[in-house]
Design a protein around this motif. Structure first.
Motif, PDB file in Angstrom:
ATOM      1  N   THR A   1      -5.006   2.842  -8.856  1.00  0.00           N
ATOM      2  CA  THR A   1      -5.603   1.874  -7.911  1.00  0.00           C
ATOM      3  C   THR A   1      -7.037   2.717  -7.852  1.00  0.00           C
ATOM      4  OG1 THR A   1      -3.983   1.239  -6.637  1.00  0.00           O
ATOM      5  CG2 THR A   1      -6.000   1.043  -5.549  1.00  0.00           C
ATOM      6  N   GLU A   2      -7.158   3.831  -7.648  1.00  0.00           N
ATOM      7  CA  GLU A   2      -8.549   4.414  -7.742  1.00  0.00           C
ATOM      8  C   GLU A   2      -9.253   4.529  -9.109  1.00  0.00           C
ATOM      9  OE1 GLU A   2      -7.033   8.433  -6.537  1.00  0.00           O
ATOM     10  OE2 GLU A   2      -7.212   7.810  -4.372  1.00  0.00           O
TER      11      GLU A   2
ATOM     12  N   LYS B   1      -7.924   1.508   1.236  1.00  0.00           N
ATOM     13  CA  LYS B   1      -7.446   0.373   1.622  1.00  0.00           C
ATOM     14  C   LYS B   1      -8.713  -0.750   1.793  1.00  0.00           C
ATOM     15  CE  LYS B   1      -3.253   1.688   3.855  1.00  0.00           C
ATOM     16  NZ  LYS B   1      -2.517   1.860   5.112  1.00  0.00           N
TER      17      LYS B   1
ATOM     18  N   GLN C   1      -1.368   4.980  -6.703  1.00  0.00           N
ATOM     19  CA  GLN C   1      -2.713   5.331  -6.099  1.00  0.00           C
ATOM     20  C   GLN C   1      -3.513   5.728  -7.130  1.00  0.00           C
ATOM     21  OE1 GLN C   1      -2.257   7.246  -2.178  1.00  0.00           O
ATOM     22  NE2 GLN C   1      -4.482   8.079  -2.437  1.00  0.00           N
ATOM     23  N   GLU C   2      -3.170   6.705  -7.969  1.00  0.00           N
ATOM     24  CA  GLU C   2      -4.207   7.000  -9.057  1.00  0.00           C
ATOM     25  C   GLU C   2      -4.664   5.994  -9.986  1.00  0.00           C
ATOM     26  OE1 GLU C   2      -3.841  10.060 -13.135  1.00  0.00           O
ATOM     27  OE2 GLU C   2      -2.181   9.104 -12.167  1.00  0.00           O
TER      28      GLU C   2
ATOM     29  N   MET D   1      -1.912   6.203   2.049  1.00  0.00           N
ATOM     30  CA  MET D   1      -3.123   5.963   1.042  1.00  0.00           C
ATOM     31  C   MET D   1      -4.406   5.912   2.155  1.00  0.00           C
ATOM     32  SD  MET D   1      -4.152   2.494  -0.640  1.00  0.00           S
ATOM     33  CE  MET D   1      -3.316   2.309  -2.334  1.00  0.00           C
TER      34      MET D   1
ATOM     35  N   TYR E   1       0.867  -1.437  -0.055  1.00  0.00           N
ATOM     36  CA  TYR E   1      -0.065   0.008  -0.130  1.00  0.00           C
ATOM     37  C   TYR E   1       0.938   1.383  -0.018  1.00  0.00           C
ATOM     38  CZ  TYR E   1      -3.927  -3.005   0.856  1.00  0.00           C
ATOM     39  OH  TYR E   1      -4.795  -4.151   0.678  1.00  0.00           O
ATOM     40  N   VAL E   2       0.442   2.411  -0.552  1.00  0.00           N
ATOM     41  CA  VAL E   2       1.098   3.548  -0.718  1.00  0.00           C
ATOM     42  C   VAL E   2       1.163   4.362   0.446  1.00  0.00           C
ATOM     43  CG1 VAL E   2       1.093   5.862  -1.903  1.00  0.00           C
ATOM     44  CG2 VAL E   2       0.398   3.681  -2.959  1.00  0.00           C
TER      45      VAL E   2
END
Lengths: 265, 265, 265, 265, 265
Positions: A188-189, A146, A185-186, A141, A137-138
């Motif tokens: 993942t979103e 998560k 993260q971008e 985040m 995980y970032v």
């Protein structure tokens, strides 16, 4: 009428193939292999040679029972999944996904498979390996993200499988850990809205073949899968893919018995 | 003299092949499949193996009747078009375009085709899939342009088919929706003068194979088609094609009976 | 001694092959097809399979008479040239250049060729199509240059043929018509000194295959041809070639009878 | 039960193959060849043809004894290692690594191998050559680093082998010696933590094939090897690799007898 | 013992093959062809098919005598060199270098070769052509450098051959003659130290195939050859190579009789 004959044939095939496996096998802990980090995932795709289809059905069934025996025997130690690519992918006819804790064991399975009477009709189309790792995980985040990531995809059959090999460019690896994390993260979103209908699994391939990642997808809704990929193509991280696909493998998820039945026809 | 023999042969082939299909088939709603969004279009191209032509004609006709049977049976559920590439494309000899609401059904058709007596002479040259979508008009596109786009191409036979697979570059996907829409309007305007003589259909391929789009063209005037492509190469959007063609498939539109007749010679 | 046997053999081949074609054929207007705009030029190259050379000579001669028949028959409608690539090009053994007003007719010729007893030994190496167009003189091009361009190349046999496929880059097509014209004038001037010994012909391929142009050359002086290409590589327009060759086809110009004689040996 | 039969078979194979080599061979000074500079290392990979597996076991064993004879004979002059790629690499089935002071001797070994009864079933997949050189320590490299580099990897069996061919870009070679040395020091430091579990050997290939380097790795811990490659991808020098892998060869280290036993099954 | 049999075999092969060529041949002026400008050099590489090695030795010897006959006959008109690539290059088994004043004559030789009983076992791997030109000394090049360039390489056998095809980029050709000359002087100076042990010959290929140059090397010291290439990679001119090798051909220089002897084993 045609259907009744096919139904009968299906019955014959299953009985014949079923008879062969008399010993009880104790399956490898499939759930652990499929969920834990530190497991090697191998994607081996094969084409059937031109002679395969020219044999009579009795011969083919005999060879398919050998296939069943080889797979069942190795399932004691590893998790083996089979997929039908023929008709949907021009790269190969069959795909095996093998999860094992040591690649030597996977090699022994594939040696036994290729050395078997059935395997003599297989031509290797491609072999890719990756290692499962703990989700990284970032830092920073949000916990809500998560939590959402941990929600499993909707239950129910997901008949389609897609495997996309990925190679990052040199720029990607020269970014700082923070820069890569922000891009991930971008990424993942962007993927989040599709988590319910598209199941994903990631393998780290660097060094084991000419890839950096192997991404595996299962879905019953190919439209959602397409929207997911379109969403991922629009984030910055996508610009660091030197190779994405080539080949993209598209097929259907099958049990070993279903594969045998299809090939016996 | 030569022509009379050929005419007679044609008659023989058609009678023999015609006899086989005795049951009445209820065709899939072809018009809907070919016009609605949310339909999967598959382009599967095949080469005939070296043995095909070395068989005697009786054997070839027997195998072609099987081809007819397989296609007719699956036409109950999906729309199947056939094209002759041999002589015009070095990529393959035959092209099937299949429209279905589920790719599993297309896979079953292609499995039956390849598993048939005729299919044993086919080598897969390529398989591409795309999804039809509702035309996504650019916001602010003049109504007059929209109206012009809806005018169907001139009726009458369009003997030539061209299929061009397209892959956009990463820059394309990182543009804003507005930027892409503006470029697509320029693209659309460039194409407009050729709408009457060149029929087009677009498939969205992202994720289903190593493409983003499959563009399909029919025309009786290849000169107009060439002018259309030249016009499209001059707009800004063209600079975002990482792959355009490779292969470009060029062939002729044929009925199943015409294909059978050609291959029976 | 060896030569006398070869001369006799040559005689035998020609008599045998000559006997077959009894009907008088009315040739297509070859001059018009080779000089007018709006004509489709197809370059189809083939390799002979490994079995070809293993047959005895009688069988080969029988098959070559079929080749002659197929070509003569289609020459009623189109212009067909043959070239020997074997030994000079690793891409293929034979090259057919076909000029026709409709590609459907070219397809029918190639179908008949590949379906013939001789054609069963051919493997398609490549098929390229282009359209001839009226010379598009640069506006403002000096009349003296235009006049020079119209001077035909020196008469006399030109035994060597070279075919170079070309694909322009996206930048080329995004230039204004004037910019392209200026570059083409520079290109034309660079080529001018070689017009006498190197004959050229240009085909516009965009959309018909994965090319933009097919350039065809005949010469008896390969050194001059090499100087011509070196001169063309130095002008600005050359920087807009994304593909130039790949393959470059090099062979010798042959009559159909010469090809038959060579293959009968 | 199955295991007992396999054990017996193993015994039979080893006895049969063992009988053949009666003469005592004086091995080449393997240690020197594997450690000194100025030695040529050749990596020759082969696929087994489709006929290999279709032969009965007696025939295969007879051919494998020939393989043993050819290798043993040439081991008098050179160091020959064998690796099993099948199942782990789609590039080839077998890999031979040969160290010799003259490539002519390596050529003679490979000629004898390919000309043997066993060799008729081998298809060459790839041949790469490199030269070993004295470690070229960066001027100003701290002595502590040099000392660490000289610590050999942990003893014990290292079952996995990975071979990665590398081609540098033109920019690399146009850097000054100092610039390259600085980048190599960074590379060396990144690799250091993995020296204990991953054994490395470097070959200089420039001019001998289409590579600049061949990197050879042995490990029992593929996870460490993957971490090593990830660490190397993050240093500046990595950006100067025009080719890294393609193919990456992954296999298992085997003795000649183990290879023979595997292929005899 | 093994050696005595091989020696006897060698004798048998040479006697049998020697008997065939009874007529005295007048060799082409080999020295002139190998030293003068305006000569075409063709590099034709071939692989032996799988059937070659499966024939018995008598049949192979018979076919090799045919090879000898074909080469001797054409040596009346051209210079033909043979090289053994097998074992050192994965590209092909045999390489012929042919020097002739007309490529038509080279084509006739290769047609006769491929059409012969031996040639039926050859698969063409590649054909490249280049033209020899007068050394184009850089204006202002010091006389001392010119003199050094004229010193021939050390006499004595040079058993290794390397052939590297080269394609320059478009930027190279758009440089002025002076800029190119300056870079070539730097290239020449870098190569100078290796002139004694590495023999070089240059062919101009532009337009005759997909190359600009073919560089040919002979040496007995591969280490020196490697140092030469490393030196050439460091000069500015190297940055203008779009293709360098791919394939690099590495083999050993052989007389025709040595090749025949090797293939007869």
């Amino acid at each position: 009428m045609r259907l009744s004959i096919m139904t009968f044939m299906r019955f014959v095939v299953l009985v014949l193939v079923g008879l062969v496996v008399v010993q009880a096998v104790e399956a490898a802990d499939r759930d652990k292999l499929l969920s834990e980090p530190g497991v090697y995932g191998t994607f081996a795709s094969f084409s059937l040679d031109a002679d395969w289809g020219k044999q009579n059905q009795a011969l083919r069934i005999a060879q398919l029972t050998v296939l069943k025996g080889v797979v069942e025997q190795h399932r004691e130690k590893m998790a083996i999944d089979v997929y039908l690519l023929r008709g949907l992918s021009d790269h190969a006819d069959l795909l095996f996904r093998v999860h094992a804790t040591e690649l030597r064991e996977t090699q022994q399975f594939l040696l036994d498979l290729q050395g078997s009477l059935f395997g003599k009709h297989l031509t290797t189309a491609g072999v890719m390996h990756g290692l499962t790792k703990k989700a990284n995980y970032v830092p920073g985040m949000p916990d809500s993200l998560k939590a959402e990531l941990k929600i499993p995809s909707d239950p129910g059959s997901k008949p389609y499988v897609i495997v996309i090999p990925i190679r990052k460019d040199a720029d990607w690896w020269s970014l700082s850990q923070e820069q890569r994390a922000a891009m991930m993260q971008e990424h993942t979103e962007a993927a989040l809205p599709y988590g319910k209908t598209v199941k994903r699994k990631l393998y780290h391939a660097t060094g084991l073949d000419d890839l950096d990642f192997i991404t595996y997808f299962e879905t019953s809704r190919l439209e959602d899968f397409q929207s997911l990929i379109l969403a991922l193509e629009k984030v910055k991280e996508f610009r660091h893919n030197r190779r994405f696909g080539h080949p993209t493998l598209l097929g259907t998820v099958k049990s070993l018995d279903e594969i045998i039945e299809t090939l016996a026809q």
